[in-house]
Design an enzyme around this catalytic site. Structure first.
Site, mmCIF file in Angstrom:
data_model
loop_
_atom_site.group_PDB
_atom_site.id
_atom_site.type_symbol
_atom_site.label_atom_id
_atom_site.label_comp_id
_atom_site.label_asym_id
_atom_site.label_seq_id
_atom_site.Cartn_x
_atom_site.Cartn_y
_atom_site.Cartn_z
ATOM 1 N N GLU A 18 34.567 -64.302 -56.304
ATOM 2 C CA GLU A 18 32.951 -65.420 -55.552
ATOM 3 C C GLU A 18 31.979 -65.083 -54.336
ATOM 4 O O GLU A 18 31.234 -64.471 -54.907
ATOM 5 C CB GLU A 18 33.460 -66.806 -55.137
ATOM 6 C CG GLU A 18 32.607 -67.509 -55.755
ATOM 7 C CD GLU A 18 33.372 -69.213 -54.986
ATOM 8 O OE1 GLU A 18 32.168 -70.191 -54.623
ATOM 9 O OE2 GLU A 18 34.303 -69.160 -54.994
ATOM 10 N N GLY A 73 27.344 -71.140 -55.230
ATOM 11 C CA GLY A 73 28.286 -71.168 -56.514
ATOM 12 C C GLY A 73 29.189 -72.742 -56.892
ATOM 13 O O GLY A 73 29.155 -73.475 -55.887
ATOM 14 N N LEU A 102 20.378 -63.980 -65.784
ATOM 15 C CA LEU A 102 19.606 -64.973 -64.055
ATOM 16 C C LEU A 102 18.451 -65.787 -64.456
ATOM 17 O O LEU A 102 17.222 -65.018 -64.701
ATOM 18 C CB LEU A 102 19.498 -62.816 -63.984
ATOM 19 C CG LEU A 102 20.347 -62.182 -63.537
ATOM 20 C CD1 LEU A 102 20.129 -60.703 -62.662
ATOM 21 C CD2 LEU A 102 21.692 -63.215 -62.357
ATOM 22 N N GLY A 103 18.916 -66.880 -64.417
ATOM 23 C CA GLY A 103 17.293 -67.634 -64.639
ATOM 24 C C GLY A 103 16.478 -67.822 -62.546
ATOM 25 O O GLY A 103 16.717 -67.490 -62.166
#
Length: 131
Positions: free
Chosen positions: A54, A73, A98-99
């Site tokens: 993370e 996250g 990857l928006g």
């Protein structure tokens, strides 16, 4: 922005995490397998692996954000398929999507022999500082 973050006084410092140089579009970090990161049987704790994954996915997303954004996250899914009881583990983060507002990462945790110990999917949501 490939500058290593300041981990002083954080969980990342407590677990000995380090951001490594990016290579071929992938992000990397390391963490020792020692008294800070093992469970009572002496092998790598799954929670430590997830914390490493993370951390790396968050760092990777942050390098792609504008100055007005930061990642948080929102989903973590992990599968632990092997373990390590000594050495150093390496996390390797690969972007899946990857928006504009969502980043999906595949993070593999590898041992010294490059065997996969854990595979983790992390979704980060990009929030505006003005929100």
């Amino acid at each position: 922005m490939n500058k290593s973050p300041d981990f002083r006084n954080t969980l990342m410092e407590a677990l000995g995490m380090k951001i490594l140089p990016m290579q071929n579009g992938k992000y990397y970090a390391s963490m020792p397998v020692d008294h800070r990161t093992v469970q009572i049987q002496g092998c790598l704790h799954g929670g430590a692996s997830i914390a490493l994954a993370e951390t790396l996915a968050g760092y990777a997303s942050s390098t792609l954000c504008s100055q007005e954004e930061f990642p948080v996250g929102i989903s973590v899914t992990a599968n632990h398929i092997n373990t390590a009881c000594a050495g150093t583990v390496i996390a390797e983060a690969t972007p899946i999507k990857l928006g504009k507002r969502l980043h999906l990462w595949q993070v593999d945790i590898l041992n010294d022999n490059k065997d996969i110990l854990s595979t983790v999917r992390i979704t980060n949501y990009l929030i505006s500082h003005n929100s």
